[in-house]
Motif scaffolding. Structure first.
Motif, short mmCIF file in Angstrom:
data_model
loop_
_atom_site.label_atom_id
_atom_site.label_comp_id
_atom_site.label_asym_id
_atom_site.label_seq_id
_atom_site.Cartn_x
_atom_site.Cartn_y
_atom_site.Cartn_z
N GLU A 101 41.14 -5.45 17.80
CA GLU A 101 42.51 -5.36 17.31
C GLU A 101 43.51 -5.57 18.44
OE1 GLU A 101 45.48 -2.20 15.05
OE2 GLU A 101 43.30 -1.96 14.83
N SER A 102 44.48 -6.45 18.21
CA SER A 102 45.51 -6.75 19.20
C SER A 102 46.88 -6.35 18.67
CB SER A 102 45.54 -8.24 19.52
OG SER A 102 44.33 -8.66 20.10
N ARG A 103 47.72 -5.85 19.57
CA ARG A 103 49.10 -5.50 19.22
C ARG A 103 50.01 -5.93 20.35
NH1 ARG A 103 48.71 0.65 16.73
NH2 ARG A 103 47.01 0.20 15.28
N ASN A 104 51.16 -6.47 19.97
CA ASN A 104 52.19 -6.80 20.94
C ASN A 104 53.03 -5.56 21.20
OD1 ASN A 104 51.43 -9.50 21.15
ND2 ASN A 104 52.71 -10.09 19.43
N THR A 105 53.40 -5.37 22.46
CA THR A 105 54.18 -4.20 22.81
C THR A 105 55.02 -4.51 24.04
OG1 THR A 105 54.06 -1.81 23.19
CG2 THR A 105 52.40 -3.16 24.30
N GLU A 106 55.85 -3.56 24.42
CA GLU A 106 56.67 -3.67 25.62
C GLU A 106 56.50 -2.40 26.44
OE1 GLU A 106 60.69 -4.14 24.30
OE2 GLU A 106 60.38 -6.24 23.73
N VAL A 107 56.51 -2.59 27.75
CA VAL A 107 56.51 -1.47 28.68
C VAL A 107 57.73 -1.65 29.58
CG1 VAL A 107 55.30 -0.36 30.60
CG2 VAL A 107 54.01 -1.20 28.64
N HIS A 108 58.54 -0.61 29.66
CA HIS A 108 59.74 -0.65 30.48
C HIS A 108 59.36 -0.27 31.90
CE1 HIS A 108 62.55 -1.16 27.10
NE2 HIS A 108 61.52 -0.64 26.45
#
Length: 113
Positions: A101-108
């Protein structure tokens, strides 16, 4: 596996005043995101969790590739987990894959963990 949902660096509380609980893949993805965003050695609950992502020279032509290496090194503690950096800057956009399973995300980078 269960965990408390974290949003913008704080535990999420529902309308009844209880912590919002997440489980299974949601908890795994959250832990991976915390591992990437937390400074190595500064996560109070586990000093081995975190990354040295802030040590990258952002002006380097290889900043994105170096970020991906450091992120995947931090994620090595998780079984069958990897990341691909899509964009590198103060906000790192990436795809994390756990199992299939893949998910797009952001890390600040200077952010909320």
């Amino acid at each position: 596996m269960t965990d408390v949902r974290i949003k913008d660096g704080d535990a999420v509380v529902d309308s009844t005043g209880n912590y919002e609980i997440i489980s299974d893949m949601d908890a795994l993805f959250q832990r991976a995101q915390i591992c990437i965003g937390a400074r190595l050695g500064n996560f109070i609950y586990d000093r081995q969790t975190g990354s040295d992502i802030r040590s990258i020279d952002a002006e380097s032509d290889l900043a994105k590739e170096n970020a991906e290496l450091i992120i995947n090194e931090a994620l090595a503690q998780f079984e069958d987990t990897r990341a691909v950096v899509l964009e590198y800057g103060e906000v790192i956009k990436l795809t994390i894959t756990i199992g299939g399973e893949s998910r797009n995300t952001e890390v600040h980078l200077y952010g909320n963990i």
